[in-house]
Design an enzyme around this catalytic site. Structure first.
Site, mmCIF file in Angstrom:
data_model
loop_
_atom_site.group_PDB
_atom_site.id
_atom_site.type_symbol
_atom_site.label_atom_id
_atom_site.label_comp_id
_atom_site.label_asym_id
_atom_site.label_seq_id
_atom_site.Cartn_x
_atom_site.Cartn_y
_atom_site.Cartn_z
ATOM 1 N N LYS A 66 58.981 52.616 42.360
ATOM 2 C CA LYS A 66 59.783 51.515 42.149
ATOM 3 C C LYS A 66 60.502 51.227 40.671
ATOM 4 O O LYS A 66 61.596 50.682 40.657
ATOM 5 C CB LYS A 66 59.194 49.818 42.465
ATOM 6 N N ASP A 102 61.955 41.462 46.931
ATOM 7 C CA ASP A 102 60.615 40.985 46.682
ATOM 8 C C ASP A 102 60.778 39.609 46.206
ATOM 9 O O ASP A 102 60.047 38.678 46.734
ATOM 10 C CB ASP A 102 59.778 41.823 45.798
HETATM 11 P P1 NDP Z 1 50.065 45.804 39.321
HETATM 12 O O1 NDP Z 1 48.808 46.922 39.197
HETATM 13 O O2 NDP Z 1 51.344 46.057 38.677
HETATM 14 O O3 NDP Z 1 49.490 44.558 38.578
HETATM 15 C C1 NDP Z 1 48.083 44.177 38.589
HETATM 16 C C2 NDP Z 1 47.885 42.775 37.874
HETATM 17 O O4 NDP Z 1 46.503 42.292 38.402
HETATM 18 C C3 NDP Z 1 47.724 43.164 36.472
HETATM 19 O O5 NDP Z 1 48.591 41.909 35.606
HETATM 20 C C4 NDP Z 1 46.105 43.166 36.122
HETATM 21 O O6 NDP Z 1 45.939 43.030 34.771
HETATM 22 C C5 NDP Z 1 45.937 42.168 37.037
HETATM 23 N N1 NDP Z 1 44.354 42.345 37.418
HETATM 24 C C6 NDP Z 1 43.667 43.348 38.347
HETATM 25 N N2 NDP Z 1 42.320 43.008 38.570
HETATM 26 C C7 NDP Z 1 42.162 41.725 37.644
HETATM 27 C C8 NDP Z 1 41.166 41.013 37.518
HETATM 28 N N3 NDP Z 1 39.838 41.096 37.959
HETATM 29 N N4 NDP Z 1 41.455 39.773 36.760
HETATM 30 C C9 NDP Z 1 42.443 39.591 36.254
HETATM 31 N N5 NDP Z 1 43.597 40.159 36.526
HETATM 32 C C10 NDP Z 1 43.801 41.266 37.034
HETATM 33 O O7 NDP Z 1 50.238 45.368 40.757
HETATM 34 P P2 NDP Z 1 51.319 44.670 41.555
HETATM 35 O O8 NDP Z 1 51.763 43.503 40.547
HETATM 36 O O9 NDP Z 1 52.215 45.662 41.902
HETATM 37 O O10 NDP Z 1 50.478 44.207 42.592
HETATM 38 C C11 NDP Z 1 49.669 42.998 42.518
HETATM 39 C C12 NDP Z 1 49.252 42.604 43.968
HETATM 40 O O11 NDP Z 1 50.169 42.148 44.700
HETATM 41 C C13 NDP Z 1 48.752 44.045 44.867
HETATM 42 O O12 NDP Z 1 47.409 44.042 45.134
HETATM 43 C C14 NDP Z 1 49.602 43.797 46.227
HETATM 44 O O13 NDP Z 1 48.685 43.806 47.312
HETATM 45 C C15 NDP Z 1 50.355 42.434 45.934
HETATM 46 N N6 NDP Z 1 51.533 42.756 46.531
HETATM 47 C C16 NDP Z 1 52.086 41.932 47.547
HETATM 48 C C17 NDP Z 1 53.494 42.010 47.865
HETATM 49 C C18 NDP Z 1 53.778 41.398 49.151
HETATM 50 O O14 NDP Z 1 55.135 41.570 49.769
HETATM 51 N N7 NDP Z 1 53.032 40.443 49.483
HETATM 52 C C19 NDP Z 1 54.368 42.819 47.205
HETATM 53 C C20 NDP Z 1 53.917 43.512 46.127
HETATM 54 C C21 NDP Z 1 52.563 43.355 45.591
HETATM 55 P P3 NDP Z 1 45.666 44.117 33.786
HETATM 56 O O15 NDP Z 1 47.215 44.300 33.308
HETATM 57 O O16 NDP Z 1 44.741 43.469 32.650
HETATM 58 O O17 NDP Z 1 45.060 45.211 34.469
#
Ligand code: NDP
Length: 280
Positions: A66, A102
């Protein structure tokens, strides 16, 4: 001649987008085919060039491409630049143009659920790609304040810095530990945008249990962007508190519907697409 559409990802076999778009093409009698296209990262430039030469009419883009695909396209629309990611590619004559559906897809799914976004005070959990799209989309939809909460405060600050030129609402960052009780107390809409609620087990349970849900006003709406499972631990906690919830499938559906509309110029058959996403 049959028009070809597809989705670039690695892996991509799990994607439901081909089901959703092929069902929409069939419903409207459009002679088109949407295929999953597995593209390893090192082959992305060649794959984009192949799409250009083979007259592929439109693309979706998923992990891990992306961000990287932005360098391979002829142009990228302003909102996609602000989000820092392209999820849809359009054709403009010989040119391939990147956009991002999105952000507007989330806003549409919330409006569909009768959530008022105008003047809303929003808290977004997470600072990854989905959170960034949510911040840009909800600011564009009229939110008055967006607070970004991340477990690493510097990630929340970084997100706010990256989008501040593109959003007009008040934008603040906070730490997910100490900052949340205050932010939740003044929240109309909570967006769970981390990957912490994905799947099942202790991780998602602990994450939801640590959130100060009792601080949210009774009128607050809770939306989890994660759609596997549809009813996440955070949504369950919100429901137990009597709060309205919106699942992440709506965002997935509407980002697809918006892409379909940009590609074809036709109104997307949303009901058919939703059933295809659910495998019905
Ligand atoms: P990224 O990997 O870019 O980001 C994940 C984020 O989650 C980071 O900020 C990470 O923090 C945080 N995180 C993960 N685990 C924890 C935790 N235990 N406690 C606190 N923070 C946490 O993923 P995306 O942003 O691309 O996607 C996130 C979710 O959104 C995905 O799981 C996906 O399923 C969903 N999604 C849904 C969409 C839809 O159309 N409905 C579209 C895109 C995504 P850190 O940086 O500290 O690791």
């Amino acid at each position: 001649m049959t028009a070809i559409y597809g989705i670039f990802g690695w892996p991509v076999a799990h994607s439901r987008s081909p089901h959703m778009h092929n069902a929409a093409f069939a419903e409207l009698g459009i002679d088109a085919l949407y295929v999953p296209l597995p593209v390893p990262p090192e082959r992305l430039p060649a794959a984009v060039q192949a799409a250009r030469l083979l007259d592929v009419r439109g693309l979706n883009v998923t992990l891990p491409h992306k961000e990287a695909i932005m360098d391979e396209l002829d142009a990228v629309e302003a909102q996609a630049r602000a989000i820092g990611a392209v999820n849809t590619v359009l054709r403009d004559g010989e040119k391939l143009v990147g956009t991002n559906t999105d952000a507007e897809g989330l806003a549409r799914s919330l409006r569909e659920a009768d959530v008022n976004l105008q003047g809303a005070r929003v808290v977004v959990l997470g600072a990854g790609g989905a959170a960034r799209a949510a911040v840009v989309g909800l600011a564009a939809a009229g939110a008055s304040r967006v607070t970004v909460a991340a477990r690493r405060r510097e990630r929340a600050d970084g997100l706010c810095d990256a989008v501040k030129q593109a959003v007009e609402c008040e934008l603040t960052a906070c730490d997910m530990g100490v900052g949340l009780p205050g932010a939740f107390g003044e929240c109309d809409l909570l967006i769970q945008g981390t990957s912490a609620t994905l799947g099942a087990g202790e991780g998602p349970e602990q994450f939801a249990a640590a959130l100060p849900m009792e601080e949210l006003p009774e009128s607050a709406v809770v939306c989890d962007l994660v759609y596997k499972p549809l009813q996440t631990t955070v949504m369950r906690r919100a429901t137990e508190r009597g709060l309205k919830t919106v699942d992440g499938l709506g965002m997935l559906l509407h980002q697809g519907a918006l892409a379909f509309e940009r590609w074809t110029g036709e109104a997307a058959p949303v009901g058919v697409m939703r059933r295809a996403l659910l495998g019905k």
